[in-house]
Design a protein around this motif. Structure first.
Motif, PDB file in Angstrom:
ATOM      1  N   TYR A 181       0.823  -1.221   0.000  1.00 27.20           N
ATOM      2  CA  TYR A 181       0.000   0.000   0.000  1.00 27.20           C
ATOM      3  C   TYR A 181       0.851   1.261   0.000  1.00 27.20           C
ATOM      4  O   TYR A 181       0.482   2.268  -0.615  1.00 27.20           O
ATOM      5  N   ILE A 231       1.686   1.743  -3.458  1.00 27.45           N
ATOM      6  CA  ILE A 231       0.544   2.277  -4.220  1.00 27.45           C
ATOM      7  C   ILE A 231       0.399   3.778  -3.955  1.00 27.45           C
ATOM      8  O   ILE A 231       0.217   4.572  -4.878  1.00 27.45           O
ATOM      9  N   ASN A 255      -9.824  10.274  -3.153  1.00 26.86           N
ATOM     10  CA  ASN A 255     -10.117   9.265  -4.185  1.00 26.86           C
ATOM     11  C   ASN A 255      -8.941   8.318  -4.420  1.00 26.86           C
ATOM     12  O   ASN A 255      -9.022   7.400  -5.224  1.00 26.86           O
ATOM     13  N   MET A 256      -7.843   8.545  -3.705  1.00 30.05           N
ATOM     14  CA  MET A 256      -6.697   7.633  -3.838  1.00 30.05           C
ATOM     15  C   MET A 256      -6.998   6.322  -3.120  1.00 30.05           C
ATOM     16  O   MET A 256      -7.735   6.290  -2.143  1.00 30.05           O
ATOM     17  N   ARG A 257      -6.350   5.274  -3.603  1.00 28.22           N
ATOM     18  CA  ARG A 257      -6.628   3.958  -3.010  1.00 28.22           C
ATOM     19  C   ARG A 257      -6.222   3.873  -1.540  1.00 28.22           C
ATOM     20  O   ARG A 257      -6.876   3.182  -0.762  1.00 28.22           O
ATOM     21  N   GLN A 279      -9.082   4.789   0.357  1.00 29.64           N
ATOM     22  CA  GLN A 279     -10.292   4.005   0.145  1.00 29.64           C
ATOM     23  C   GLN A 279     -10.202   2.590   0.701  1.00 29.64           C
ATOM     24  O   GLN A 279     -11.209   1.934   0.904  1.00 29.64           O
ATOM     25  N   GLU A 280      -8.979   2.091   0.883  1.00 31.75           N
ATOM     26  CA  GLU A 280      -8.821   0.705   1.304  1.00 31.75           C
ATOM     27  C   GLU A 280      -8.174   0.624   2.675  1.00 31.75           C
ATOM     28  O   GLU A 280      -7.307   1.423   3.010  1.00 31.75           O
ATOM     29  N   GLU A 281      -8.580  -0.403   3.391  1.00 34.48           N
ATOM     30  CA  GLU A 281      -8.059  -0.568   4.735  1.00 34.48           C
ATOM     31  C   GLU A 281      -6.649  -1.166   4.662  1.00 34.48           C
ATOM     32  O   GLU A 281      -6.446  -2.237   4.113  1.00 34.48           O
ATOM     33  N   GLN A 285       2.954   5.683  -5.875  1.00 29.17           N
ATOM     34  CA  GLN A 285       2.644   5.679  -7.319  1.00 29.17           C
ATOM     35  C   GLN A 285       1.472   6.590  -7.649  1.00 29.17           C
ATOM     36  O   GLN A 285       1.417   7.169  -8.731  1.00 29.17           O
ATOM     37  N   GLU A 286       0.521   6.690  -6.705  1.00 29.34           N
ATOM     38  CA  GLU A 286      -0.653   7.535  -6.947  1.00 29.34           C
ATOM     39  C   GLU A 286      -0.325   9.014  -6.800  1.00 29.34           C
ATOM     40  O   GLU A 286      -1.175   9.857  -7.061  1.00 29.34           O
TER      41      GLU A 286
END
Lengths: 511, 126
Positions: free
Chosen positions: A360, A363, A400-402, A405-407, A366-367
């Motif tokens: 993560y 990620i 809106n980035m992952r 949004q994700e745990e 990268q985002e």
């Protein structure tokens, strides 16, 4: 809080935790070897090394546990007076309390959570849970409806019988008590499957409470989820399944429950927003320090909490000043041996978690999120070199980035700013989850408005990460179904018998 | 999926490493009916790719087919799919037990994992 004490790891000379070479399943009031004789290593995340073995069970072992539970259910749920059941729950609480320090060390060594947390939160809360439900069960009252003067309808709560309960790795004993206490209080017997990374501490708890629990009332079977969890959740011999874990497994559990037409309660994670309004910095006082601490609580239990305040929403007018204070606090976090009472953050529970957290962070970079602090595995020395330590990490970015949004289930917080109250509510609710949220403001009416507008099962106002029994806990949206830590949980563990009684002697007159 | 108008407009995709493809082949030998992947979300197993025998999990209206790996479908909840925007999921294998109710990656002691490549301007087209 105890200070300046370093506990000796379980099984080592001078440790307060006795350790066996291997542990069987706890079935029918005793430890029994798994049918196929297989065991699996239990790894301490502190060192990355195995410290004991537990049963690698097969579905045959689940059947044995169900046999024991079914053999015990009539006496436990129907014959024993409620006062006796309550007495057992109180004795469980007393036994755990008498061994609070030992269980705290065991829990810390297996899970990696700092012993200051297990001593002050996990184990005392488990104790309190059993006491609460010992009392709550006795307050569970049915109702009577007067249909007419001679016809009464009695609504009576009856136990379900035997239930299946699957417990996660992040609070192995506390969440086991959240599940076991209401199930027992309502008159059920249970088969518990602890999480694969943390199967052992509950077996230590069973050693402690074995003398006070009738055989078969609580049974514990360890092993891989794909075999044991599935065998339990699909069994036509359970009357209810309770699960805490992730969404795909939750869906599968509900699907199995649908096939057996039994109820399922699920607690499935979150991405909880922690909202800081500008007035938190209006004064340099205790409240301001409390709010900053509230932000840093994302590192509590190394972020392995379903309600981790993993999205921080800070009003843009105070962002720089607020973050400077937060960073100050984060720099003071002591990471290391969780058995040291001064340690604030221990290792993640497993190598798998470290991989996911690192993935993560990758990620996030990268985002285009800005890495403010941390972001790497923490290098430790000596015995701890092989442990699964991760640096407390902060990202700044957009919702809106992952990573928003994700745990992530690690000590990683994603921070963004908001302009005003409606902006804060919009961002807070822009998530699939609805488990927890935090609202920080000196303005009580604003805090109330925002709390009511957030779609989450638990909103902390001017506090966070407090889980007293008596305050219900559960999710909105895809965060789950059902409530725990409140007497309403008894409803999930009972069914209703409606006795419709006619006190009239006259025929109905139809035939 | 609708173009949101943001800078990131590619849809998610999935690819598998040679190790993951080998594990899938191993699994297909034992599970003749096929296997399917479901992208997890939330709580303790967050990004884990859950691998089940095909049909174990009923594919519902919420499931979006992200792609196929080794001939096996890879699904994701459509609501999660919308947040994955231009992610390329790279299915791989590491040591350690599988999460949740997932099958291991071929044999015990190994599990599937995901890595991610965020794709800019067609860079991830395969």
């Amino acid at each position: 809080m105890q200070i300046n004490k370093v506990y000796v790891p379980p099984g080592q000379p001078g440790s307060i935790v006795e350790l066996k070479e291997k542990y069987g399943n706890f079935i029918g009031g005793r430890f029994v070897a798994p049918v196929k004789g297989q065991y699996m290593e239990d790894i301490s995340p502190v060192t990355g090394k195995p410290f004991t073995k537990v049963a690698k069970s097969t579905p045959e072992d689940v059947e044995l546990a169900l046999d024991a539970a079914h053999a015990a259910k009539e006496k436990w749920g129907e014959i024993l007076p409620l006062s006796e059941r309550a007495k057992v729950l109180n004795k469980i609480a007393d036994a755990i309390e008498a061994n609070e320090e030992m269980l705290s060390v065991a829990e810390s060594w297996e899970n990696g959570k700092p012993v200051r947390e297990t001593l002050n939160v996990d184990i005392p809360m488990a104790v309190d849970h059993f006491r609460y439900f010992a009392g709550a069960a006795r307050m569970l009252e049915g109702t009577i409806t007067e249909v007419d003067k001679d016809t009464l309808s009695y609504q009576i709560h009856e136990p379900l019988g035997v239930v299946g309960q699957i417990v996660p790795f992040n609070f192995p004993l506390m969440l086991a008590s959240w599940k076991i206490a209401p199930a027992l209080a309502a008159g059920n017997c249970t088969v518990v499957k602890p999480a694969s990374p943390t199967p052992w501490s509950i077996l230590k708890m069973m050693e402690i409470i074995n003398d006070v629990v009738p055989p078969g009332v609580i049974n514990v079977v360890t092993g891989p989820g794909a075999e044991i969890g599935k065998a339990l959740a699909t069994s036509p011999r359970i009357a209810k399944i309770a699960f805490t874990g992730e969404t795909v497994t939750g869906r599968l559990i509900m699907q199995y429950a649908a096939q057996n037409i039994i109820p399922a309660t699920l607690e499935l994670g979150g991405k909880s927003p922690n909202i800081f309004f500008d007035d938190v910095l209006a004064k340099e006082d205790d409240f301001m320090r409390k709010a900053v601490e509230g932000f840093v609580l994302y590192a509590f239990n190394k972020g392995e909490v379903c309600t981790c305040p993993s999205r921080a929403l800070v009003q843009e007018s105070i962002y720089d000043r607020f973050m400077a204070k937060a960073l100050d606090s984060i720099k003071k976090i002591k990471q290391g041996n969780p058995l040291d009472t001064n340690t604030m953050i221990g290792p993640q529970v497993s190598a798998q978690q470290i991989q996911k957290i690192s993935s993560y962070v990758d990620i996030g970079k990268q985002e285009g999120a800005q890495l403010v602090v941390g972001g790497q595995r923490a290098k430790m020395e000596g015995d701890l070199a092989g442990g699964y330590f991760f640096q407390p990490t902060i990202f700044k970015g957009e919702n809106n980035m992952r990573i928003f949004q994700e745990e992530i289930f690690g000590p990683v917080v994603a921070v963004t700013t908001f302009k005003d109250e409606s902006d804060a509510i919009r961002i807070a609710n822009d998530t699939l989850y609805g488990l927890g949220a935090g609202v920080w403001s000196r303005d009580g009416t604003r805090a109330y408005r925002v709390s009511r507008a957030i779609k989450a099962g638990r909103v902390w106002v001017n506090c966070y990460h407090s889980y007293p029994v008596g305050a219900s806990f559960g999710g909105y949206k895809i965060s789950g179904v059902g409530r725990e830590t409140h007497r309403m949980a008894l409803e999930h563990y009972t069914q209703t018998k409606s006795m419709l009684v006619s006190y009239s002697e006259k025929p109905m007159g139809f035939f | 999926m609708a173009d949101t108008g943001s800078a990131i407009t590619h849809t998610p995709s999935v690819v598998a490493t040679p190790a993951a493809l080998a594990a899938i082949r191993e699994l297909l030998r034992d599970h003749r009916g096929g296997i399917a992947f479901f992208q997890s979300g939330g709580c303790c197993d967050n990004s884990a790719p859950m691998c089940f025998e095909e049909g174990e999990m009923i594919v519902g209206q919420v499931d979006k087919l992200v792609g196929k790996v080794g001939g096996c479908p890879y699904y994701m909840d459509f609501r999660q799919y919308e947040t994955y925007h231009s992610s390329q999921i790279i299915l791989d294998v590491e040591d350690g037990e599988a999460d949740g109710f997932s099958l291991p990656a071929g044999r015990d002691g190994r599990h599937f994992i995901t890595r991610t490549k965020i794709c800019a301007a067609n860079a991830c087209n395969v």
